[in-house]
Structures are given as structure tokens and as C-alpha cells.
Design a protein around this motif. Structure first.
Motif, short mmCIF file in Angstrom:
data_model
loop_
_atom_site.label_atom_id
_atom_site.label_comp_id
_atom_site.label_asym_id
_atom_site.label_seq_id
_atom_site.Cartn_x
_atom_site.Cartn_y
_atom_site.Cartn_z
N THR A 27 -6.91 157.86 20.46
CA THR A 27 -5.70 156.56 20.62
C THR A 27 -5.36 156.64 22.11
N PRO A 28 -5.10 155.52 22.85
CA PRO A 28 -4.96 155.51 24.24
C PRO A 28 -3.25 156.12 24.16
N TRP A 29 -3.30 156.77 25.49
CA TRP A 29 -1.81 157.22 25.44
C TRP A 29 -0.85 156.01 25.45
N GLU A 30 -1.20 154.99 26.07
CA GLU A 30 -0.11 153.79 26.18
C GLU A 30 0.28 153.39 24.94
N LYS B 208 2.73 155.86 23.60
CA LYS B 208 3.98 155.41 23.99
C LYS B 208 4.82 154.46 23.72
N LYS B 209 3.98 153.24 23.30
CA LYS B 209 4.56 152.06 22.83
C LYS B 209 5.46 152.38 21.39
N ARG B 210 4.52 153.16 20.50
CA ARG B 210 5.09 153.50 19.19
C ARG B 210 6.03 154.49 19.34
N LEU B 211 6.28 155.63 20.31
CA LEU B 211 7.48 156.32 20.45
C LEU B 211 8.75 155.58 20.57
N ILE B 212 8.50 154.35 21.56
CA ILE B 212 9.64 153.71 21.89
C ILE B 212 9.93 152.88 20.87
N ALA B 213 9.06 152.29 20.07
CA ALA B 213 9.44 151.37 19.05
C ALA B 213 10.09 152.23 18.05
N ARG C 229 -10.01 154.50 12.65
CA ARG C 229 -9.30 155.32 13.93
C ARG C 229 -10.39 155.02 15.01
N GLY C 230 -10.26 155.65 16.02
CA GLY C 230 -11.23 155.59 17.11
C GLY C 230 -12.68 155.91 16.74
N TYR C 231 -12.95 157.09 16.13
CA TYR C 231 -14.46 157.44 15.87
C TYR C 231 -14.98 156.47 14.94
N GLN C 232 -14.27 155.77 14.24
CA GLN C 232 -14.71 154.80 13.17
C GLN C 232 -14.99 153.21 13.85
#
Lengths: 253, 253
Positions: A139-142, A145-150, B239-242
Motif C-alpha cells: 500500500t503506498p504510504w500516501e 497517510k490519507k486513511r490515518l487522517i480520515a 490487495r497489492g499482490y493480487q
């Protein structure tokens, strides 16, 4: 009758925290497949069974192995830690099931770390909550980050999975810095190491203190919401009837 | 030694979905206290035990009853459906514990509907997710609305608890209308009625179709995220690997 694979959530590790149907499915299986660490946690009871392991980061290989063994006519159990449907292999198994249409899948749920960790800390979830993994492998860090803020803006309690690893020692600190953009330093938090295993350790702290803490990879972290507090060393989140002075209020639905 | 109360998550209802430690704690108890419906679900195995029930909406009374019985020297088990720490009574018990300092509490986690429902539908959670209750008995609707929007904006999978009741028949429709401000009509969704009980029913649909559906109060609803889809009748979140064509990718942590 189609061959069937059980996809089993084994909970945090110890047998007592597995469900009866998970244990029955393991008993009924010819071969148990899983990541090496989880296979080792199973212990003596299933020592007679055929065991097959694949290392970490070989999830697709592990899943294919299940289908190949089932195609031979064996009853297969695939074990995942916690719940197989949460950061586990249930979804990937269903994806691959398209290539093996003669095999049926059954998911057997298990106790996920949000539940088992909360039970050790007190009652931090209690009401609406989010589960977020800090692993940016897939999962990209961006997006994290978006989910933590939400989650912070929605005033959810947050259970954080995978808060650290050998190469991601500062991720929890980075996550706390993001959360501190929205929530106060004194927010009640906590974390649990080695849930349901040897050396379980629960700690309550503020978000500011959590930011300064280095946790290991066997840790689940809890960020309270605006109704959370630490009471007698337990991390609790209150709901309406508690906030209203513990009186049974009259309700109309 | 202090008297102890077990606060037990019994999972969705049937005994096979309880953990071994939950069953052992019930066996070890003199009296089992709970909401009438859950006590009835326990069945024959515990028929010899003393049972005490209180009706709905008398949560504080039910909790006080536990402490009063424990103070008499009895081993008490308080049962909650699902997990006792999620919309259950664990938090309220710890609050009241301050008035009964000689009694210790142990929370025994159980399978919550997000996990048991997901297992029936396929693998809708898989990664980061939120749990939101639509009951506005104790939470203002404005706060529920804020959380639905935050969850949609964070691209979380959402498990919705308490989507309906006798007096809240349109709440799921209202929730869908809020979600539709952020996510598209064709978003993959699903719901499960009577998880782990007689008459389990799982349905997959789009968010638009869900909006037109009237569910009952024994239903858990799942809203997919942007990586969710319906595959062979199962609701899956990848997820990513899928997403990356099911190949095991090289990773560096």
C-alpha cells in the motif's frame, strides 16, 4: 462432492483462543499449510498431521500449494494468524479459486488482534473503530497517510496493525505525527505486545508518549477517540449511557 | 484472592464459533448473566447453570447484577454477542469496577460480526476497514454521518452494524445516500443476515441496489472499497499482490 479447503483464522496463537470449528477443521484435515511461524504455534495436538510451510512473502505460492494438494484429494487446511479475512489469505484464495473451479473454499473466522488486544488493554474499541496497517509493502504510504487522517477526523478509535518491522522502525512515529495534525497530544492510547503468546505486555500512554515509543513487529497499537481515557490502568472508550452518569436512560426505539 | 467476573464474547451465536477459553470460562462459572436472547442461544450444554437475564436497554442494571453476584462469592460470567469489547459491555463494566474494587475483570474476546459476516460473503475486508453502527440511540446522527463520510473518503471497506430496527427502517437508505456523495453507485457491497444462526443468508449487490434494500436488525452490511469486486458471487477486496497479477513480487523490507 467437490474437494474443500478450510481457510482458518487461528487467532493470536494459543489454542484456547481458537474457535471450536477452527479446531474441528484442523482435526478433519489431512494436511495443514501455513507460514512457518504459525505452523509452529499449533503445538503438539496436530503433530501427527502432514505440515507444509512456505516462507514469508510467498503468499501466492502458499495458496497454490493448497489447491494442488486439494486436487490430489487431500482435505487441506490453510492457517492464518488472527482472522483469515483481515490481512490474511482468504481474498487471494478466492481469486485463485477461478483457476481451480472444482475446489470449494470455506473461511473459518478467528479472533483478530483488534479484539484480542483490546481485551488485554481494557475496552478501547467499544464503539465505531478503524483498523489500519502501517505496512507500505503493498500500500503506498500516501494512502496510509490519507486513511490515518480520515480516521482521526471521523473521531474513530484506531487499531494499528504492523506498526513496525526491521526496516520500518520509525513508521509508528511518522503515523503519530500525522495523527497529531488532527488530535491532541494528551489523547489516550495503548499498545499490546505478544497478544495471546508468551510475554504479553500491555501499556497505556498518551499519543505524545506513543510517538516516542519504539514497538516491535508483534505489537498492536490503539489510538483512543475523544471519549477514551485511562481508568485504573485500563484504556476505555465510553459510550452514551456511560457518559450520562451511568444511569439507564429512557430510550425510544 | 479477588473475585473475578468473566466478560465473554460469544461470537455470532452457535457454540462452534465460540473460543475454547470462552467455553471454559462458562463451564467454570456459577452464574451466567446476559440479555435474554443470548442466554437462549447458549443451549443445552449450560442448562444446569444458574442463569440471570435483564431485558434490552438495561445495560447498567445488568452490569451491576454481575458485581452483586460476584460479591456474594459466585463465579460470574457476563455474555455479550460477538465481541464483548465491540458494542458490548466490557467498557461499562470497567467503569463500574471503580465502585467494586475487590472484583477483578477478565475480558474474553469473541468473533465479531465484521469477521463472521465477511467469512460468509467471501473476503470483503482483507485490508484496512472501519466498523460503524447506525444506531443513533446513544450517538447523534450527525456524528454517524461524519464517520460515514470520513470512512468513504479514506477508501476504507466499511462494516455496518445495527443497520435497521423497528423504528429505524430507513437508516440504511439514509446511510447509502451519504456514502453516495463520495463513492459511485456501482461500488461492490453485500450483506449477511443471521450470521452463525438458523437461516444465514448472504447477498452481494451494488451500493445503488443496497440503497433500495430493506434489511432486518440481524444483518451486517459491507461496503467495499475501490479495490472490491464481486467474483463468482463472492465479495472480495484485493490487495497489492493480487492486483499485480497474482505474481509474487520482490519486496525489500
Amino acid at each position: 462432492m467437490k474437494n474443500r479447503i478450510y481457510i482458518i483464522g487461528m487467532g493470536p496463537g494459543k489454542e484456547e483462543m481458537m474457535t471450536v470449528e477452527a479446531l474441528e477443521a484442523l482435526e478433519a484435515s489431512d494436511v495443514i499449510i501455513g507460514y512457518t511461524v504459525y505452523i509452529k504455534l499449533l503445538g503438539e495436538r496436530f503433530a501427527e498431521k502432514e505440515m507444509m510451510t512456505t516462507p514469508m512473502k510467498q503468499e501466492t505460492k502458499r495458496c497454490r500449494l493448497c489447491f494442488e494438494e486439494a486436487a490430489k484429494g487431500k482435505q487441506v487446511a490453510l492457517i492464518c494468524s488472527g482472522d483469515a479475512g483481515i490481512y490474511g489469505l482468504a481474498s487471494l484464495m478466492y481469486e485463485l479459486n477461478r483457476e481451480y473451479p472444482d475446489i470449494e473454499l470455506t473461511v473459518i473466522p478467528g479472533i483478530t488482534a483488534a479484539c484480542s488486544g483490546a481485551a488485554v488493554l481494557g475496552a478501547p474499541l467499544n464503539h465505531d473503530f478503524c483498523v489500519i496497517s502501517l505496512s507500505d509493502l503493498l500500500t503506498p504510504w500516501e494512502k496510509i497517510k490519507k486513511r490515518l487522517i480520515a480516521a482521526a477526523e471521523g473521531d474513530f478509535v484506531i487499531a494499528i496493525y504492523n506498526p513496525s518491522s526491521h526496516k520500518r522502525k520509525d513508521y509508528l512515529m511518522r503515523a503519530c505525527d500525522i495523527l497529531l495534525q488532527v488530535i491532541e497530544e494528551e489523547r489516550a492510547c495503548g499498545y499490546v505486545e505478544n497478544i495471546g503468546r508468551e510475554g504479553t505486555k500491555a501499556v497505556t500512554c498518551t499519543l505524545k508518549e506513543l510517538r516516542e515509543t519504539e514497538v516491535n513487529m508483534f505489537t498492536t497499537v490503539f489510538i483512543g477517540n475523544s471519549n477514551s481515557s485511562i481508568v485504573n490502568g485500563k484504556l476505555l472508550t465510553k459510550r452514551g449511557y456511560q457518559i450520562e452518569r451511568n444511569t439507564d436512560i429512557c430510550r425510544n426505539n
